[in-house]
Design a protein around this motif. Structure first.
Motif, PDB file in Angstrom:
ATOM      1  N   VAL A  95     -13.280   4.445 -10.876  1.00  0.00           N
ATOM      2  CA  VAL A  95     -13.421   3.810  -9.563  1.00  0.00           C
ATOM      3  C   VAL A  95     -13.570   2.305  -9.773  1.00  0.00           C
ATOM      4  O   VAL A  95     -14.497   1.853 -10.438  1.00  0.00           O
ATOM      5  CB  VAL A  95     -14.638   4.386  -8.802  1.00  0.00           C
ATOM      6  N   ASP A  96     -12.636   1.537  -9.207  1.00  0.00           N
ATOM      7  CA  ASP A  96     -12.618   0.090  -9.404  1.00  0.00           C
ATOM      8  C   ASP A  96     -13.465  -0.670  -8.384  1.00  0.00           C
ATOM      9  O   ASP A  96     -13.910  -1.787  -8.653  1.00  0.00           O
ATOM     10  CB  ASP A  96     -11.181  -0.428  -9.331  1.00  0.00           C
ATOM     11  N   SER A  97     -13.644  -0.110  -7.194  1.00  0.00           N
ATOM     12  CA  SER A  97     -14.396  -0.804  -6.155  1.00  0.00           C
ATOM     13  C   SER A  97     -14.830   0.200  -5.090  1.00  0.00           C
ATOM     14  O   SER A  97     -14.300   1.315  -5.027  1.00  0.00           O
ATOM     15  CB  SER A  97     -13.537  -1.908  -5.524  1.00  0.00           C
ATOM     16  N   GLN A  98     -15.786  -0.206  -4.261  1.00  0.00           N
ATOM     17  CA  GLN A  98     -16.329   0.689  -3.233  1.00  0.00           C
ATOM     18  C   GLN A  98     -16.568  -0.076  -1.937  1.00  0.00           C
ATOM     19  O   GLN A  98     -16.998  -1.217  -1.960  1.00  0.00           O
ATOM     20  CB  GLN A  98     -17.647   1.282  -3.733  1.00  0.00           C
ATOM     21  N   PHE A 116     -10.309  -4.339   3.092  1.00  0.00           N
ATOM     22  CA  PHE A 116     -10.627  -3.779   1.776  1.00  0.00           C
ATOM     23  C   PHE A 116      -9.371  -3.264   1.064  1.00  0.00           C
ATOM     24  O   PHE A 116      -9.148  -3.576  -0.114  1.00  0.00           O
ATOM     25  CB  PHE A 116     -11.641  -2.654   1.957  1.00  0.00           C
ATOM     26  N   ILE A 117      -8.560  -2.489   1.759  1.00  0.00           N
ATOM     27  CA  ILE A 117      -7.366  -1.916   1.119  1.00  0.00           C
ATOM     28  C   ILE A 117      -6.384  -3.020   0.751  1.00  0.00           C
ATOM     29  O   ILE A 117      -5.820  -3.024  -0.354  1.00  0.00           O
ATOM     30  CB  ILE A 117      -6.703  -0.858   2.026  1.00  0.00           C
ATOM     31  N   ARG A 118      -6.187  -3.979   1.650  1.00  0.00           N
ATOM     32  CA  ARG A 118      -5.270  -5.087   1.349  1.00  0.00           C
ATOM     33  C   ARG A 118      -5.746  -5.892   0.140  1.00  0.00           C
ATOM     34  O   ARG A 118      -4.963  -6.210  -0.754  1.00  0.00           O
ATOM     35  CB  ARG A 118      -5.126  -5.990   2.577  1.00  0.00           C
ATOM     36  N   GLU A 119      -7.032  -6.216   0.108  1.00  0.00           N
ATOM     37  CA  GLU A 119      -7.559  -7.010  -1.014  1.00  0.00           C
ATOM     38  C   GLU A 119      -7.547  -6.210  -2.315  1.00  0.00           C
ATOM     39  O   GLU A 119      -7.247  -6.755  -3.368  1.00  0.00           O
ATOM     40  CB  GLU A 119      -8.972  -7.500  -0.697  1.00  0.00           C
ATOM     41  N   ALA A 120      -7.867  -4.933  -2.236  1.00  0.00           N
ATOM     42  CA  ALA A 120      -7.855  -4.097  -3.444  1.00  0.00           C
ATOM     43  C   ALA A 120      -6.447  -4.061  -4.042  1.00  0.00           C
ATOM     44  O   ALA A 120      -6.270  -4.174  -5.267  1.00  0.00           O
ATOM     45  CB  ALA A 120      -8.325  -2.684  -3.107  1.00  0.00           C
ATOM     46  N   HIS A 121      -5.446  -3.930  -3.190  1.00  0.00           N
ATOM     47  CA  HIS A 121      -4.064  -3.894  -3.687  1.00  0.00           C
ATOM     48  C   HIS A 121      -3.657  -5.250  -4.254  1.00  0.00           C
ATOM     49  O   HIS A 121      -3.022  -5.321  -5.316  1.00  0.00           O
ATOM     50  CB  HIS A 121      -3.108  -3.478  -2.558  1.00  0.00           C
ATOM     51  N   GLN A 122      -4.042  -6.325  -3.585  1.00  0.00           N
ATOM     52  CA  GLN A 122      -3.715  -7.664  -4.082  1.00  0.00           C
ATOM     53  C   GLN A 122      -4.344  -7.915  -5.450  1.00  0.00           C
ATOM     54  O   GLN A 122      -3.772  -8.608  -6.289  1.00  0.00           O
ATOM     55  CB  GLN A 122      -4.191  -8.736  -3.101  1.00  0.00           C
ATOM     56  N   HIS A 123      -5.537  -7.339  -5.686  1.00  0.00           N
ATOM     57  CA  HIS A 123      -6.225  -7.518  -6.969  1.00  0.00           C
ATOM     58  C   HIS A 123      -5.845  -6.437  -7.985  1.00  0.00           C
ATOM     59  O   HIS A 123      -6.487  -6.298  -9.022  1.00  0.00           O
ATOM     60  CB  HIS A 123      -7.741  -7.549  -6.752  1.00  0.00           C
ATOM     61  N   GLN A 155      -1.751   5.197   7.175  1.00  0.00           N
ATOM     62  CA  GLN A 155      -0.947   4.140   7.772  1.00  0.00           C
ATOM     63  C   GLN A 155      -0.642   3.003   6.805  1.00  0.00           C
ATOM     64  O   GLN A 155       0.164   2.127   7.108  1.00  0.00           O
ATOM     65  CB  GLN A 155      -1.655   3.599   9.025  1.00  0.00           C
ATOM     66  N   PHE A 156      -1.279   3.006   5.629  1.00  0.00           N
ATOM     67  CA  PHE A 156      -1.032   1.976   4.620  1.00  0.00           C
ATOM     68  C   PHE A 156       0.083   2.404   3.676  1.00  0.00           C
ATOM     69  O   PHE A 156      -0.006   3.474   3.058  1.00  0.00           O
ATOM     70  CB  PHE A 156      -2.289   1.759   3.755  1.00  0.00           C
ATOM     71  N   ASP A 157       1.095   1.552   3.504  1.00  0.00           N
ATOM     72  CA  ASP A 157       2.105   1.814   2.476  1.00  0.00           C
ATOM     73  C   ASP A 157       1.475   1.782   1.088  1.00  0.00           C
ATOM     74  O   ASP A 157       1.959   2.419   0.155  1.00  0.00           O
ATOM     75  CB  ASP A 157       3.220   0.765   2.543  1.00  0.00           C
ATOM     76  N   GLU A 158       0.403   0.995   0.945  1.00  0.00           N
ATOM     77  CA  GLU A 158      -0.244   0.839  -0.369  1.00  0.00           C
ATOM     78  C   GLU A 158      -0.958   2.102  -0.833  1.00  0.00           C
ATOM     79  O   GLU A 158      -1.243   2.245  -2.022  1.00  0.00           O
ATOM     80  CB  GLU A 158      -1.270  -0.302  -0.315  1.00  0.00           C
ATOM     81  N   VAL A 159      -1.273   3.017   0.078  1.00  0.00           N
ATOM     82  CA  VAL A 159      -2.040   4.212  -0.275  1.00  0.00           C
ATOM     83  C   VAL A 159      -1.090   5.328  -0.692  1.00  0.00           C
ATOM     84  O   VAL A 159      -0.253   5.778   0.093  1.00  0.00           O
ATOM     85  CB  VAL A 159      -2.924   4.666   0.915  1.00  0.00           C
ATOM     86  N   GLN A 160      -1.245   5.785  -1.935  1.00  0.00           N
ATOM     87  CA  GLN A 160      -0.429   6.885  -2.441  1.00  0.00           C
ATOM     88  C   GLN A 160      -1.061   8.236  -2.130  1.00  0.00           C
ATOM     89  O   GLN A 160      -0.361   9.213  -1.881  1.00  0.00           O
ATOM     90  CB  GLN A 160      -0.249   6.760  -3.964  1.00  0.00           C
ATOM     91  N   LEU A 179      -4.279   3.765  -4.939  1.00  0.00           N
ATOM     92  CA  LEU A 179      -3.345   2.742  -4.466  1.00  0.00           C
ATOM     93  C   LEU A 179      -2.143   2.650  -5.396  1.00  0.00           C
ATOM     94  O   LEU A 179      -2.273   2.847  -6.608  1.00  0.00           O
ATOM     95  CB  LEU A 179      -4.049   1.389  -4.398  1.00  0.00           C
ATOM     96  N   ARG A 180      -0.990   2.352  -4.816  1.00  0.00           N
ATOM     97  CA  ARG A 180       0.196   2.194  -5.651  1.00  0.00           C
ATOM     98  C   ARG A 180       0.097   0.888  -6.431  1.00  0.00           C
ATOM     99  O   ARG A 180      -0.618  -0.036  -6.038  1.00  0.00           O
ATOM    100  CB  ARG A 180       1.467   2.228  -4.816  1.00  0.00           C
ATOM    101  N   LYS A 181       0.821   0.837  -7.524  1.00  0.00           N
ATOM    102  CA  LYS A 181       0.816  -0.367  -8.341  1.00  0.00           C
ATOM    103  C   LYS A 181       1.480  -1.497  -7.571  1.00  0.00           C
ATOM    104  O   LYS A 181       2.434  -1.280  -6.826  1.00  0.00           O
ATOM    105  CB  LYS A 181       1.574  -0.134  -9.649  1.00  0.00           C
ATOM    106  N   SER A 182       0.979  -2.693  -7.768  1.00  0.00           N
ATOM    107  CA  SER A 182       1.589  -3.870  -7.148  1.00  0.00           C
ATOM    108  C   SER A 182       2.931  -4.145  -7.826  1.00  0.00           C
ATOM    109  O   SER A 182       3.229  -3.627  -8.906  1.00  0.00           O
ATOM    110  CB  SER A 182       0.680  -5.090  -7.306  1.00  0.00           C
ATOM    111  N   HIS A 183       3.739  -4.974  -7.197  1.00  0.00           N
ATOM    112  CA  HIS A 183       5.034  -5.356  -7.762  1.00  0.00           C
ATOM    113  C   HIS A 183       4.849  -5.975  -9.142  1.00  0.00           C
ATOM    114  O   HIS A 183       5.586  -5.681 -10.082  1.00  0.00           O
ATOM    115  CB  HIS A 183       5.758  -6.326  -6.825  1.00  0.00           C
ATOM    116  N   ARG A 184       3.827  -6.837  -9.281  1.00  0.00           N
ATOM    117  CA  ARG A 184       3.563  -7.487 -10.580  1.00  0.00           C
ATOM    118  C   ARG A 184       3.222  -6.464 -11.653  1.00  0.00           C
ATOM    119  O   ARG A 184       3.696  -6.548 -12.778  1.00  0.00           O
ATOM    120  CB  ARG A 184       2.401  -8.484 -10.446  1.00  0.00           C
ATOM    121  N   ALA A 185       2.383  -5.485 -11.296  1.00  0.00           N
ATOM    122  CA  ALA A 185       1.982  -4.465 -12.276  1.00  0.00           C
ATOM    123  C   ALA A 185       3.184  -3.617 -12.689  1.00  0.00           C
ATOM    124  O   ALA A 185       3.337  -3.278 -13.870  1.00  0.00           O
ATOM    125  CB  ALA A 185       0.880  -3.591 -11.699  1.00  0.00           C
TER     126      ALA A 185
END
Length: 199
Positions: A95-98, A116-123, A155-160, A179-185
């Motif tokens: 677990v990376d964050s809560q 939270f979800i947007r920032e978690a994905h960005q990080h 509703q989040f594309d980032e959530v797998q 969360l799905r991996k970011s483009h950079r990852a």
């Protein structure tokens, strides 16, 4: 001497060398040295920024069907392997964050989940936990928030995927989110695999 008298005496002793503020200087914004109030242009920019943030929050605030408060929840997107949801359900990912939503109003929860979800994905975080509480009935506030969280996460594309947490992370009162991996990852992974294949 009773306890109250002792407290008063101690307080008086500690405050003996305190100098009162000059009249008119006991407010942070008082006097000519204080900051000027924001201009109309500044106020308009602030309002516009807040409106923009609210407009960008696509999470539904419409009525939600309440989940049975005793049932675990889970979801996985098409293309996500069953092994991923199994591992998630059993708390197999670090677990990376809560995010703690306990006793917060639904409108605030909506803002916080979005941020939270947007920032978690960005990080580039992969597994996070949302603590919403469980409640003791379907209509309890905690279960209402839990029901909304379940709806919002889809509703989040980032959530797998997401699944009810293990007891050590809150059980029915919390949800793991993958969360799905970011483009950079993903790009870094491709480069790593290409290096491994190179002779």
């Amino acid at each position: 001497m009773n306890a109250n008298q002792r407290d008063e005496q101690l307080f008086s002793h500690e405050m003996a060398d305190v100098i009162p503020l000059n009249k008119g200087r006991n407010r942070a914004d008082a006097g000519n040295g204080g900051a000027r109030p924001p201009s109309e242009a500044q106020l308009a920019r602030r309002a516009s920024a807040q409106d923009g943030e609210q407009e960008s929050n696509f999470l539904s605030d419409e009525f939600v069907d309440l989940l049975p408060f005793t049932d675990p929840i889970e979801f996985r997107r098409d293309g996500i392997q069953t092994g991923v949801i199994e591992k998630l359900r059993h708390g197999g990912y670090q677990v990376d964050s809560q995010l703690n939503l306990l006793k917060r109003p639904v409108a605030e929860c909506r803002r916080e989940v979005f941020r939270f979800i947007r920032e978690a994905h960005q990080h580039e975080l992969r597994c996070v936990v949302i603590v919403h509480g469980r409640g003791k009935s379907d209509e309890s506030h905690a279960n209402v928030v839990r029901s909304y969280v379940s709806k919002w996460l889809e509703q989040f594309d980032e959530v797998q995927a997401y699944a009810t947490a293990q007891p050590r992370h809150g059980g029915l009162g919390a949800t793991y989110v993958m969360l799905r991996k970011s483009h950079r990852a993903r790009q870094r992974n491709r480069e790593l695999h290409q290096r491994r294949r190179a002779p």
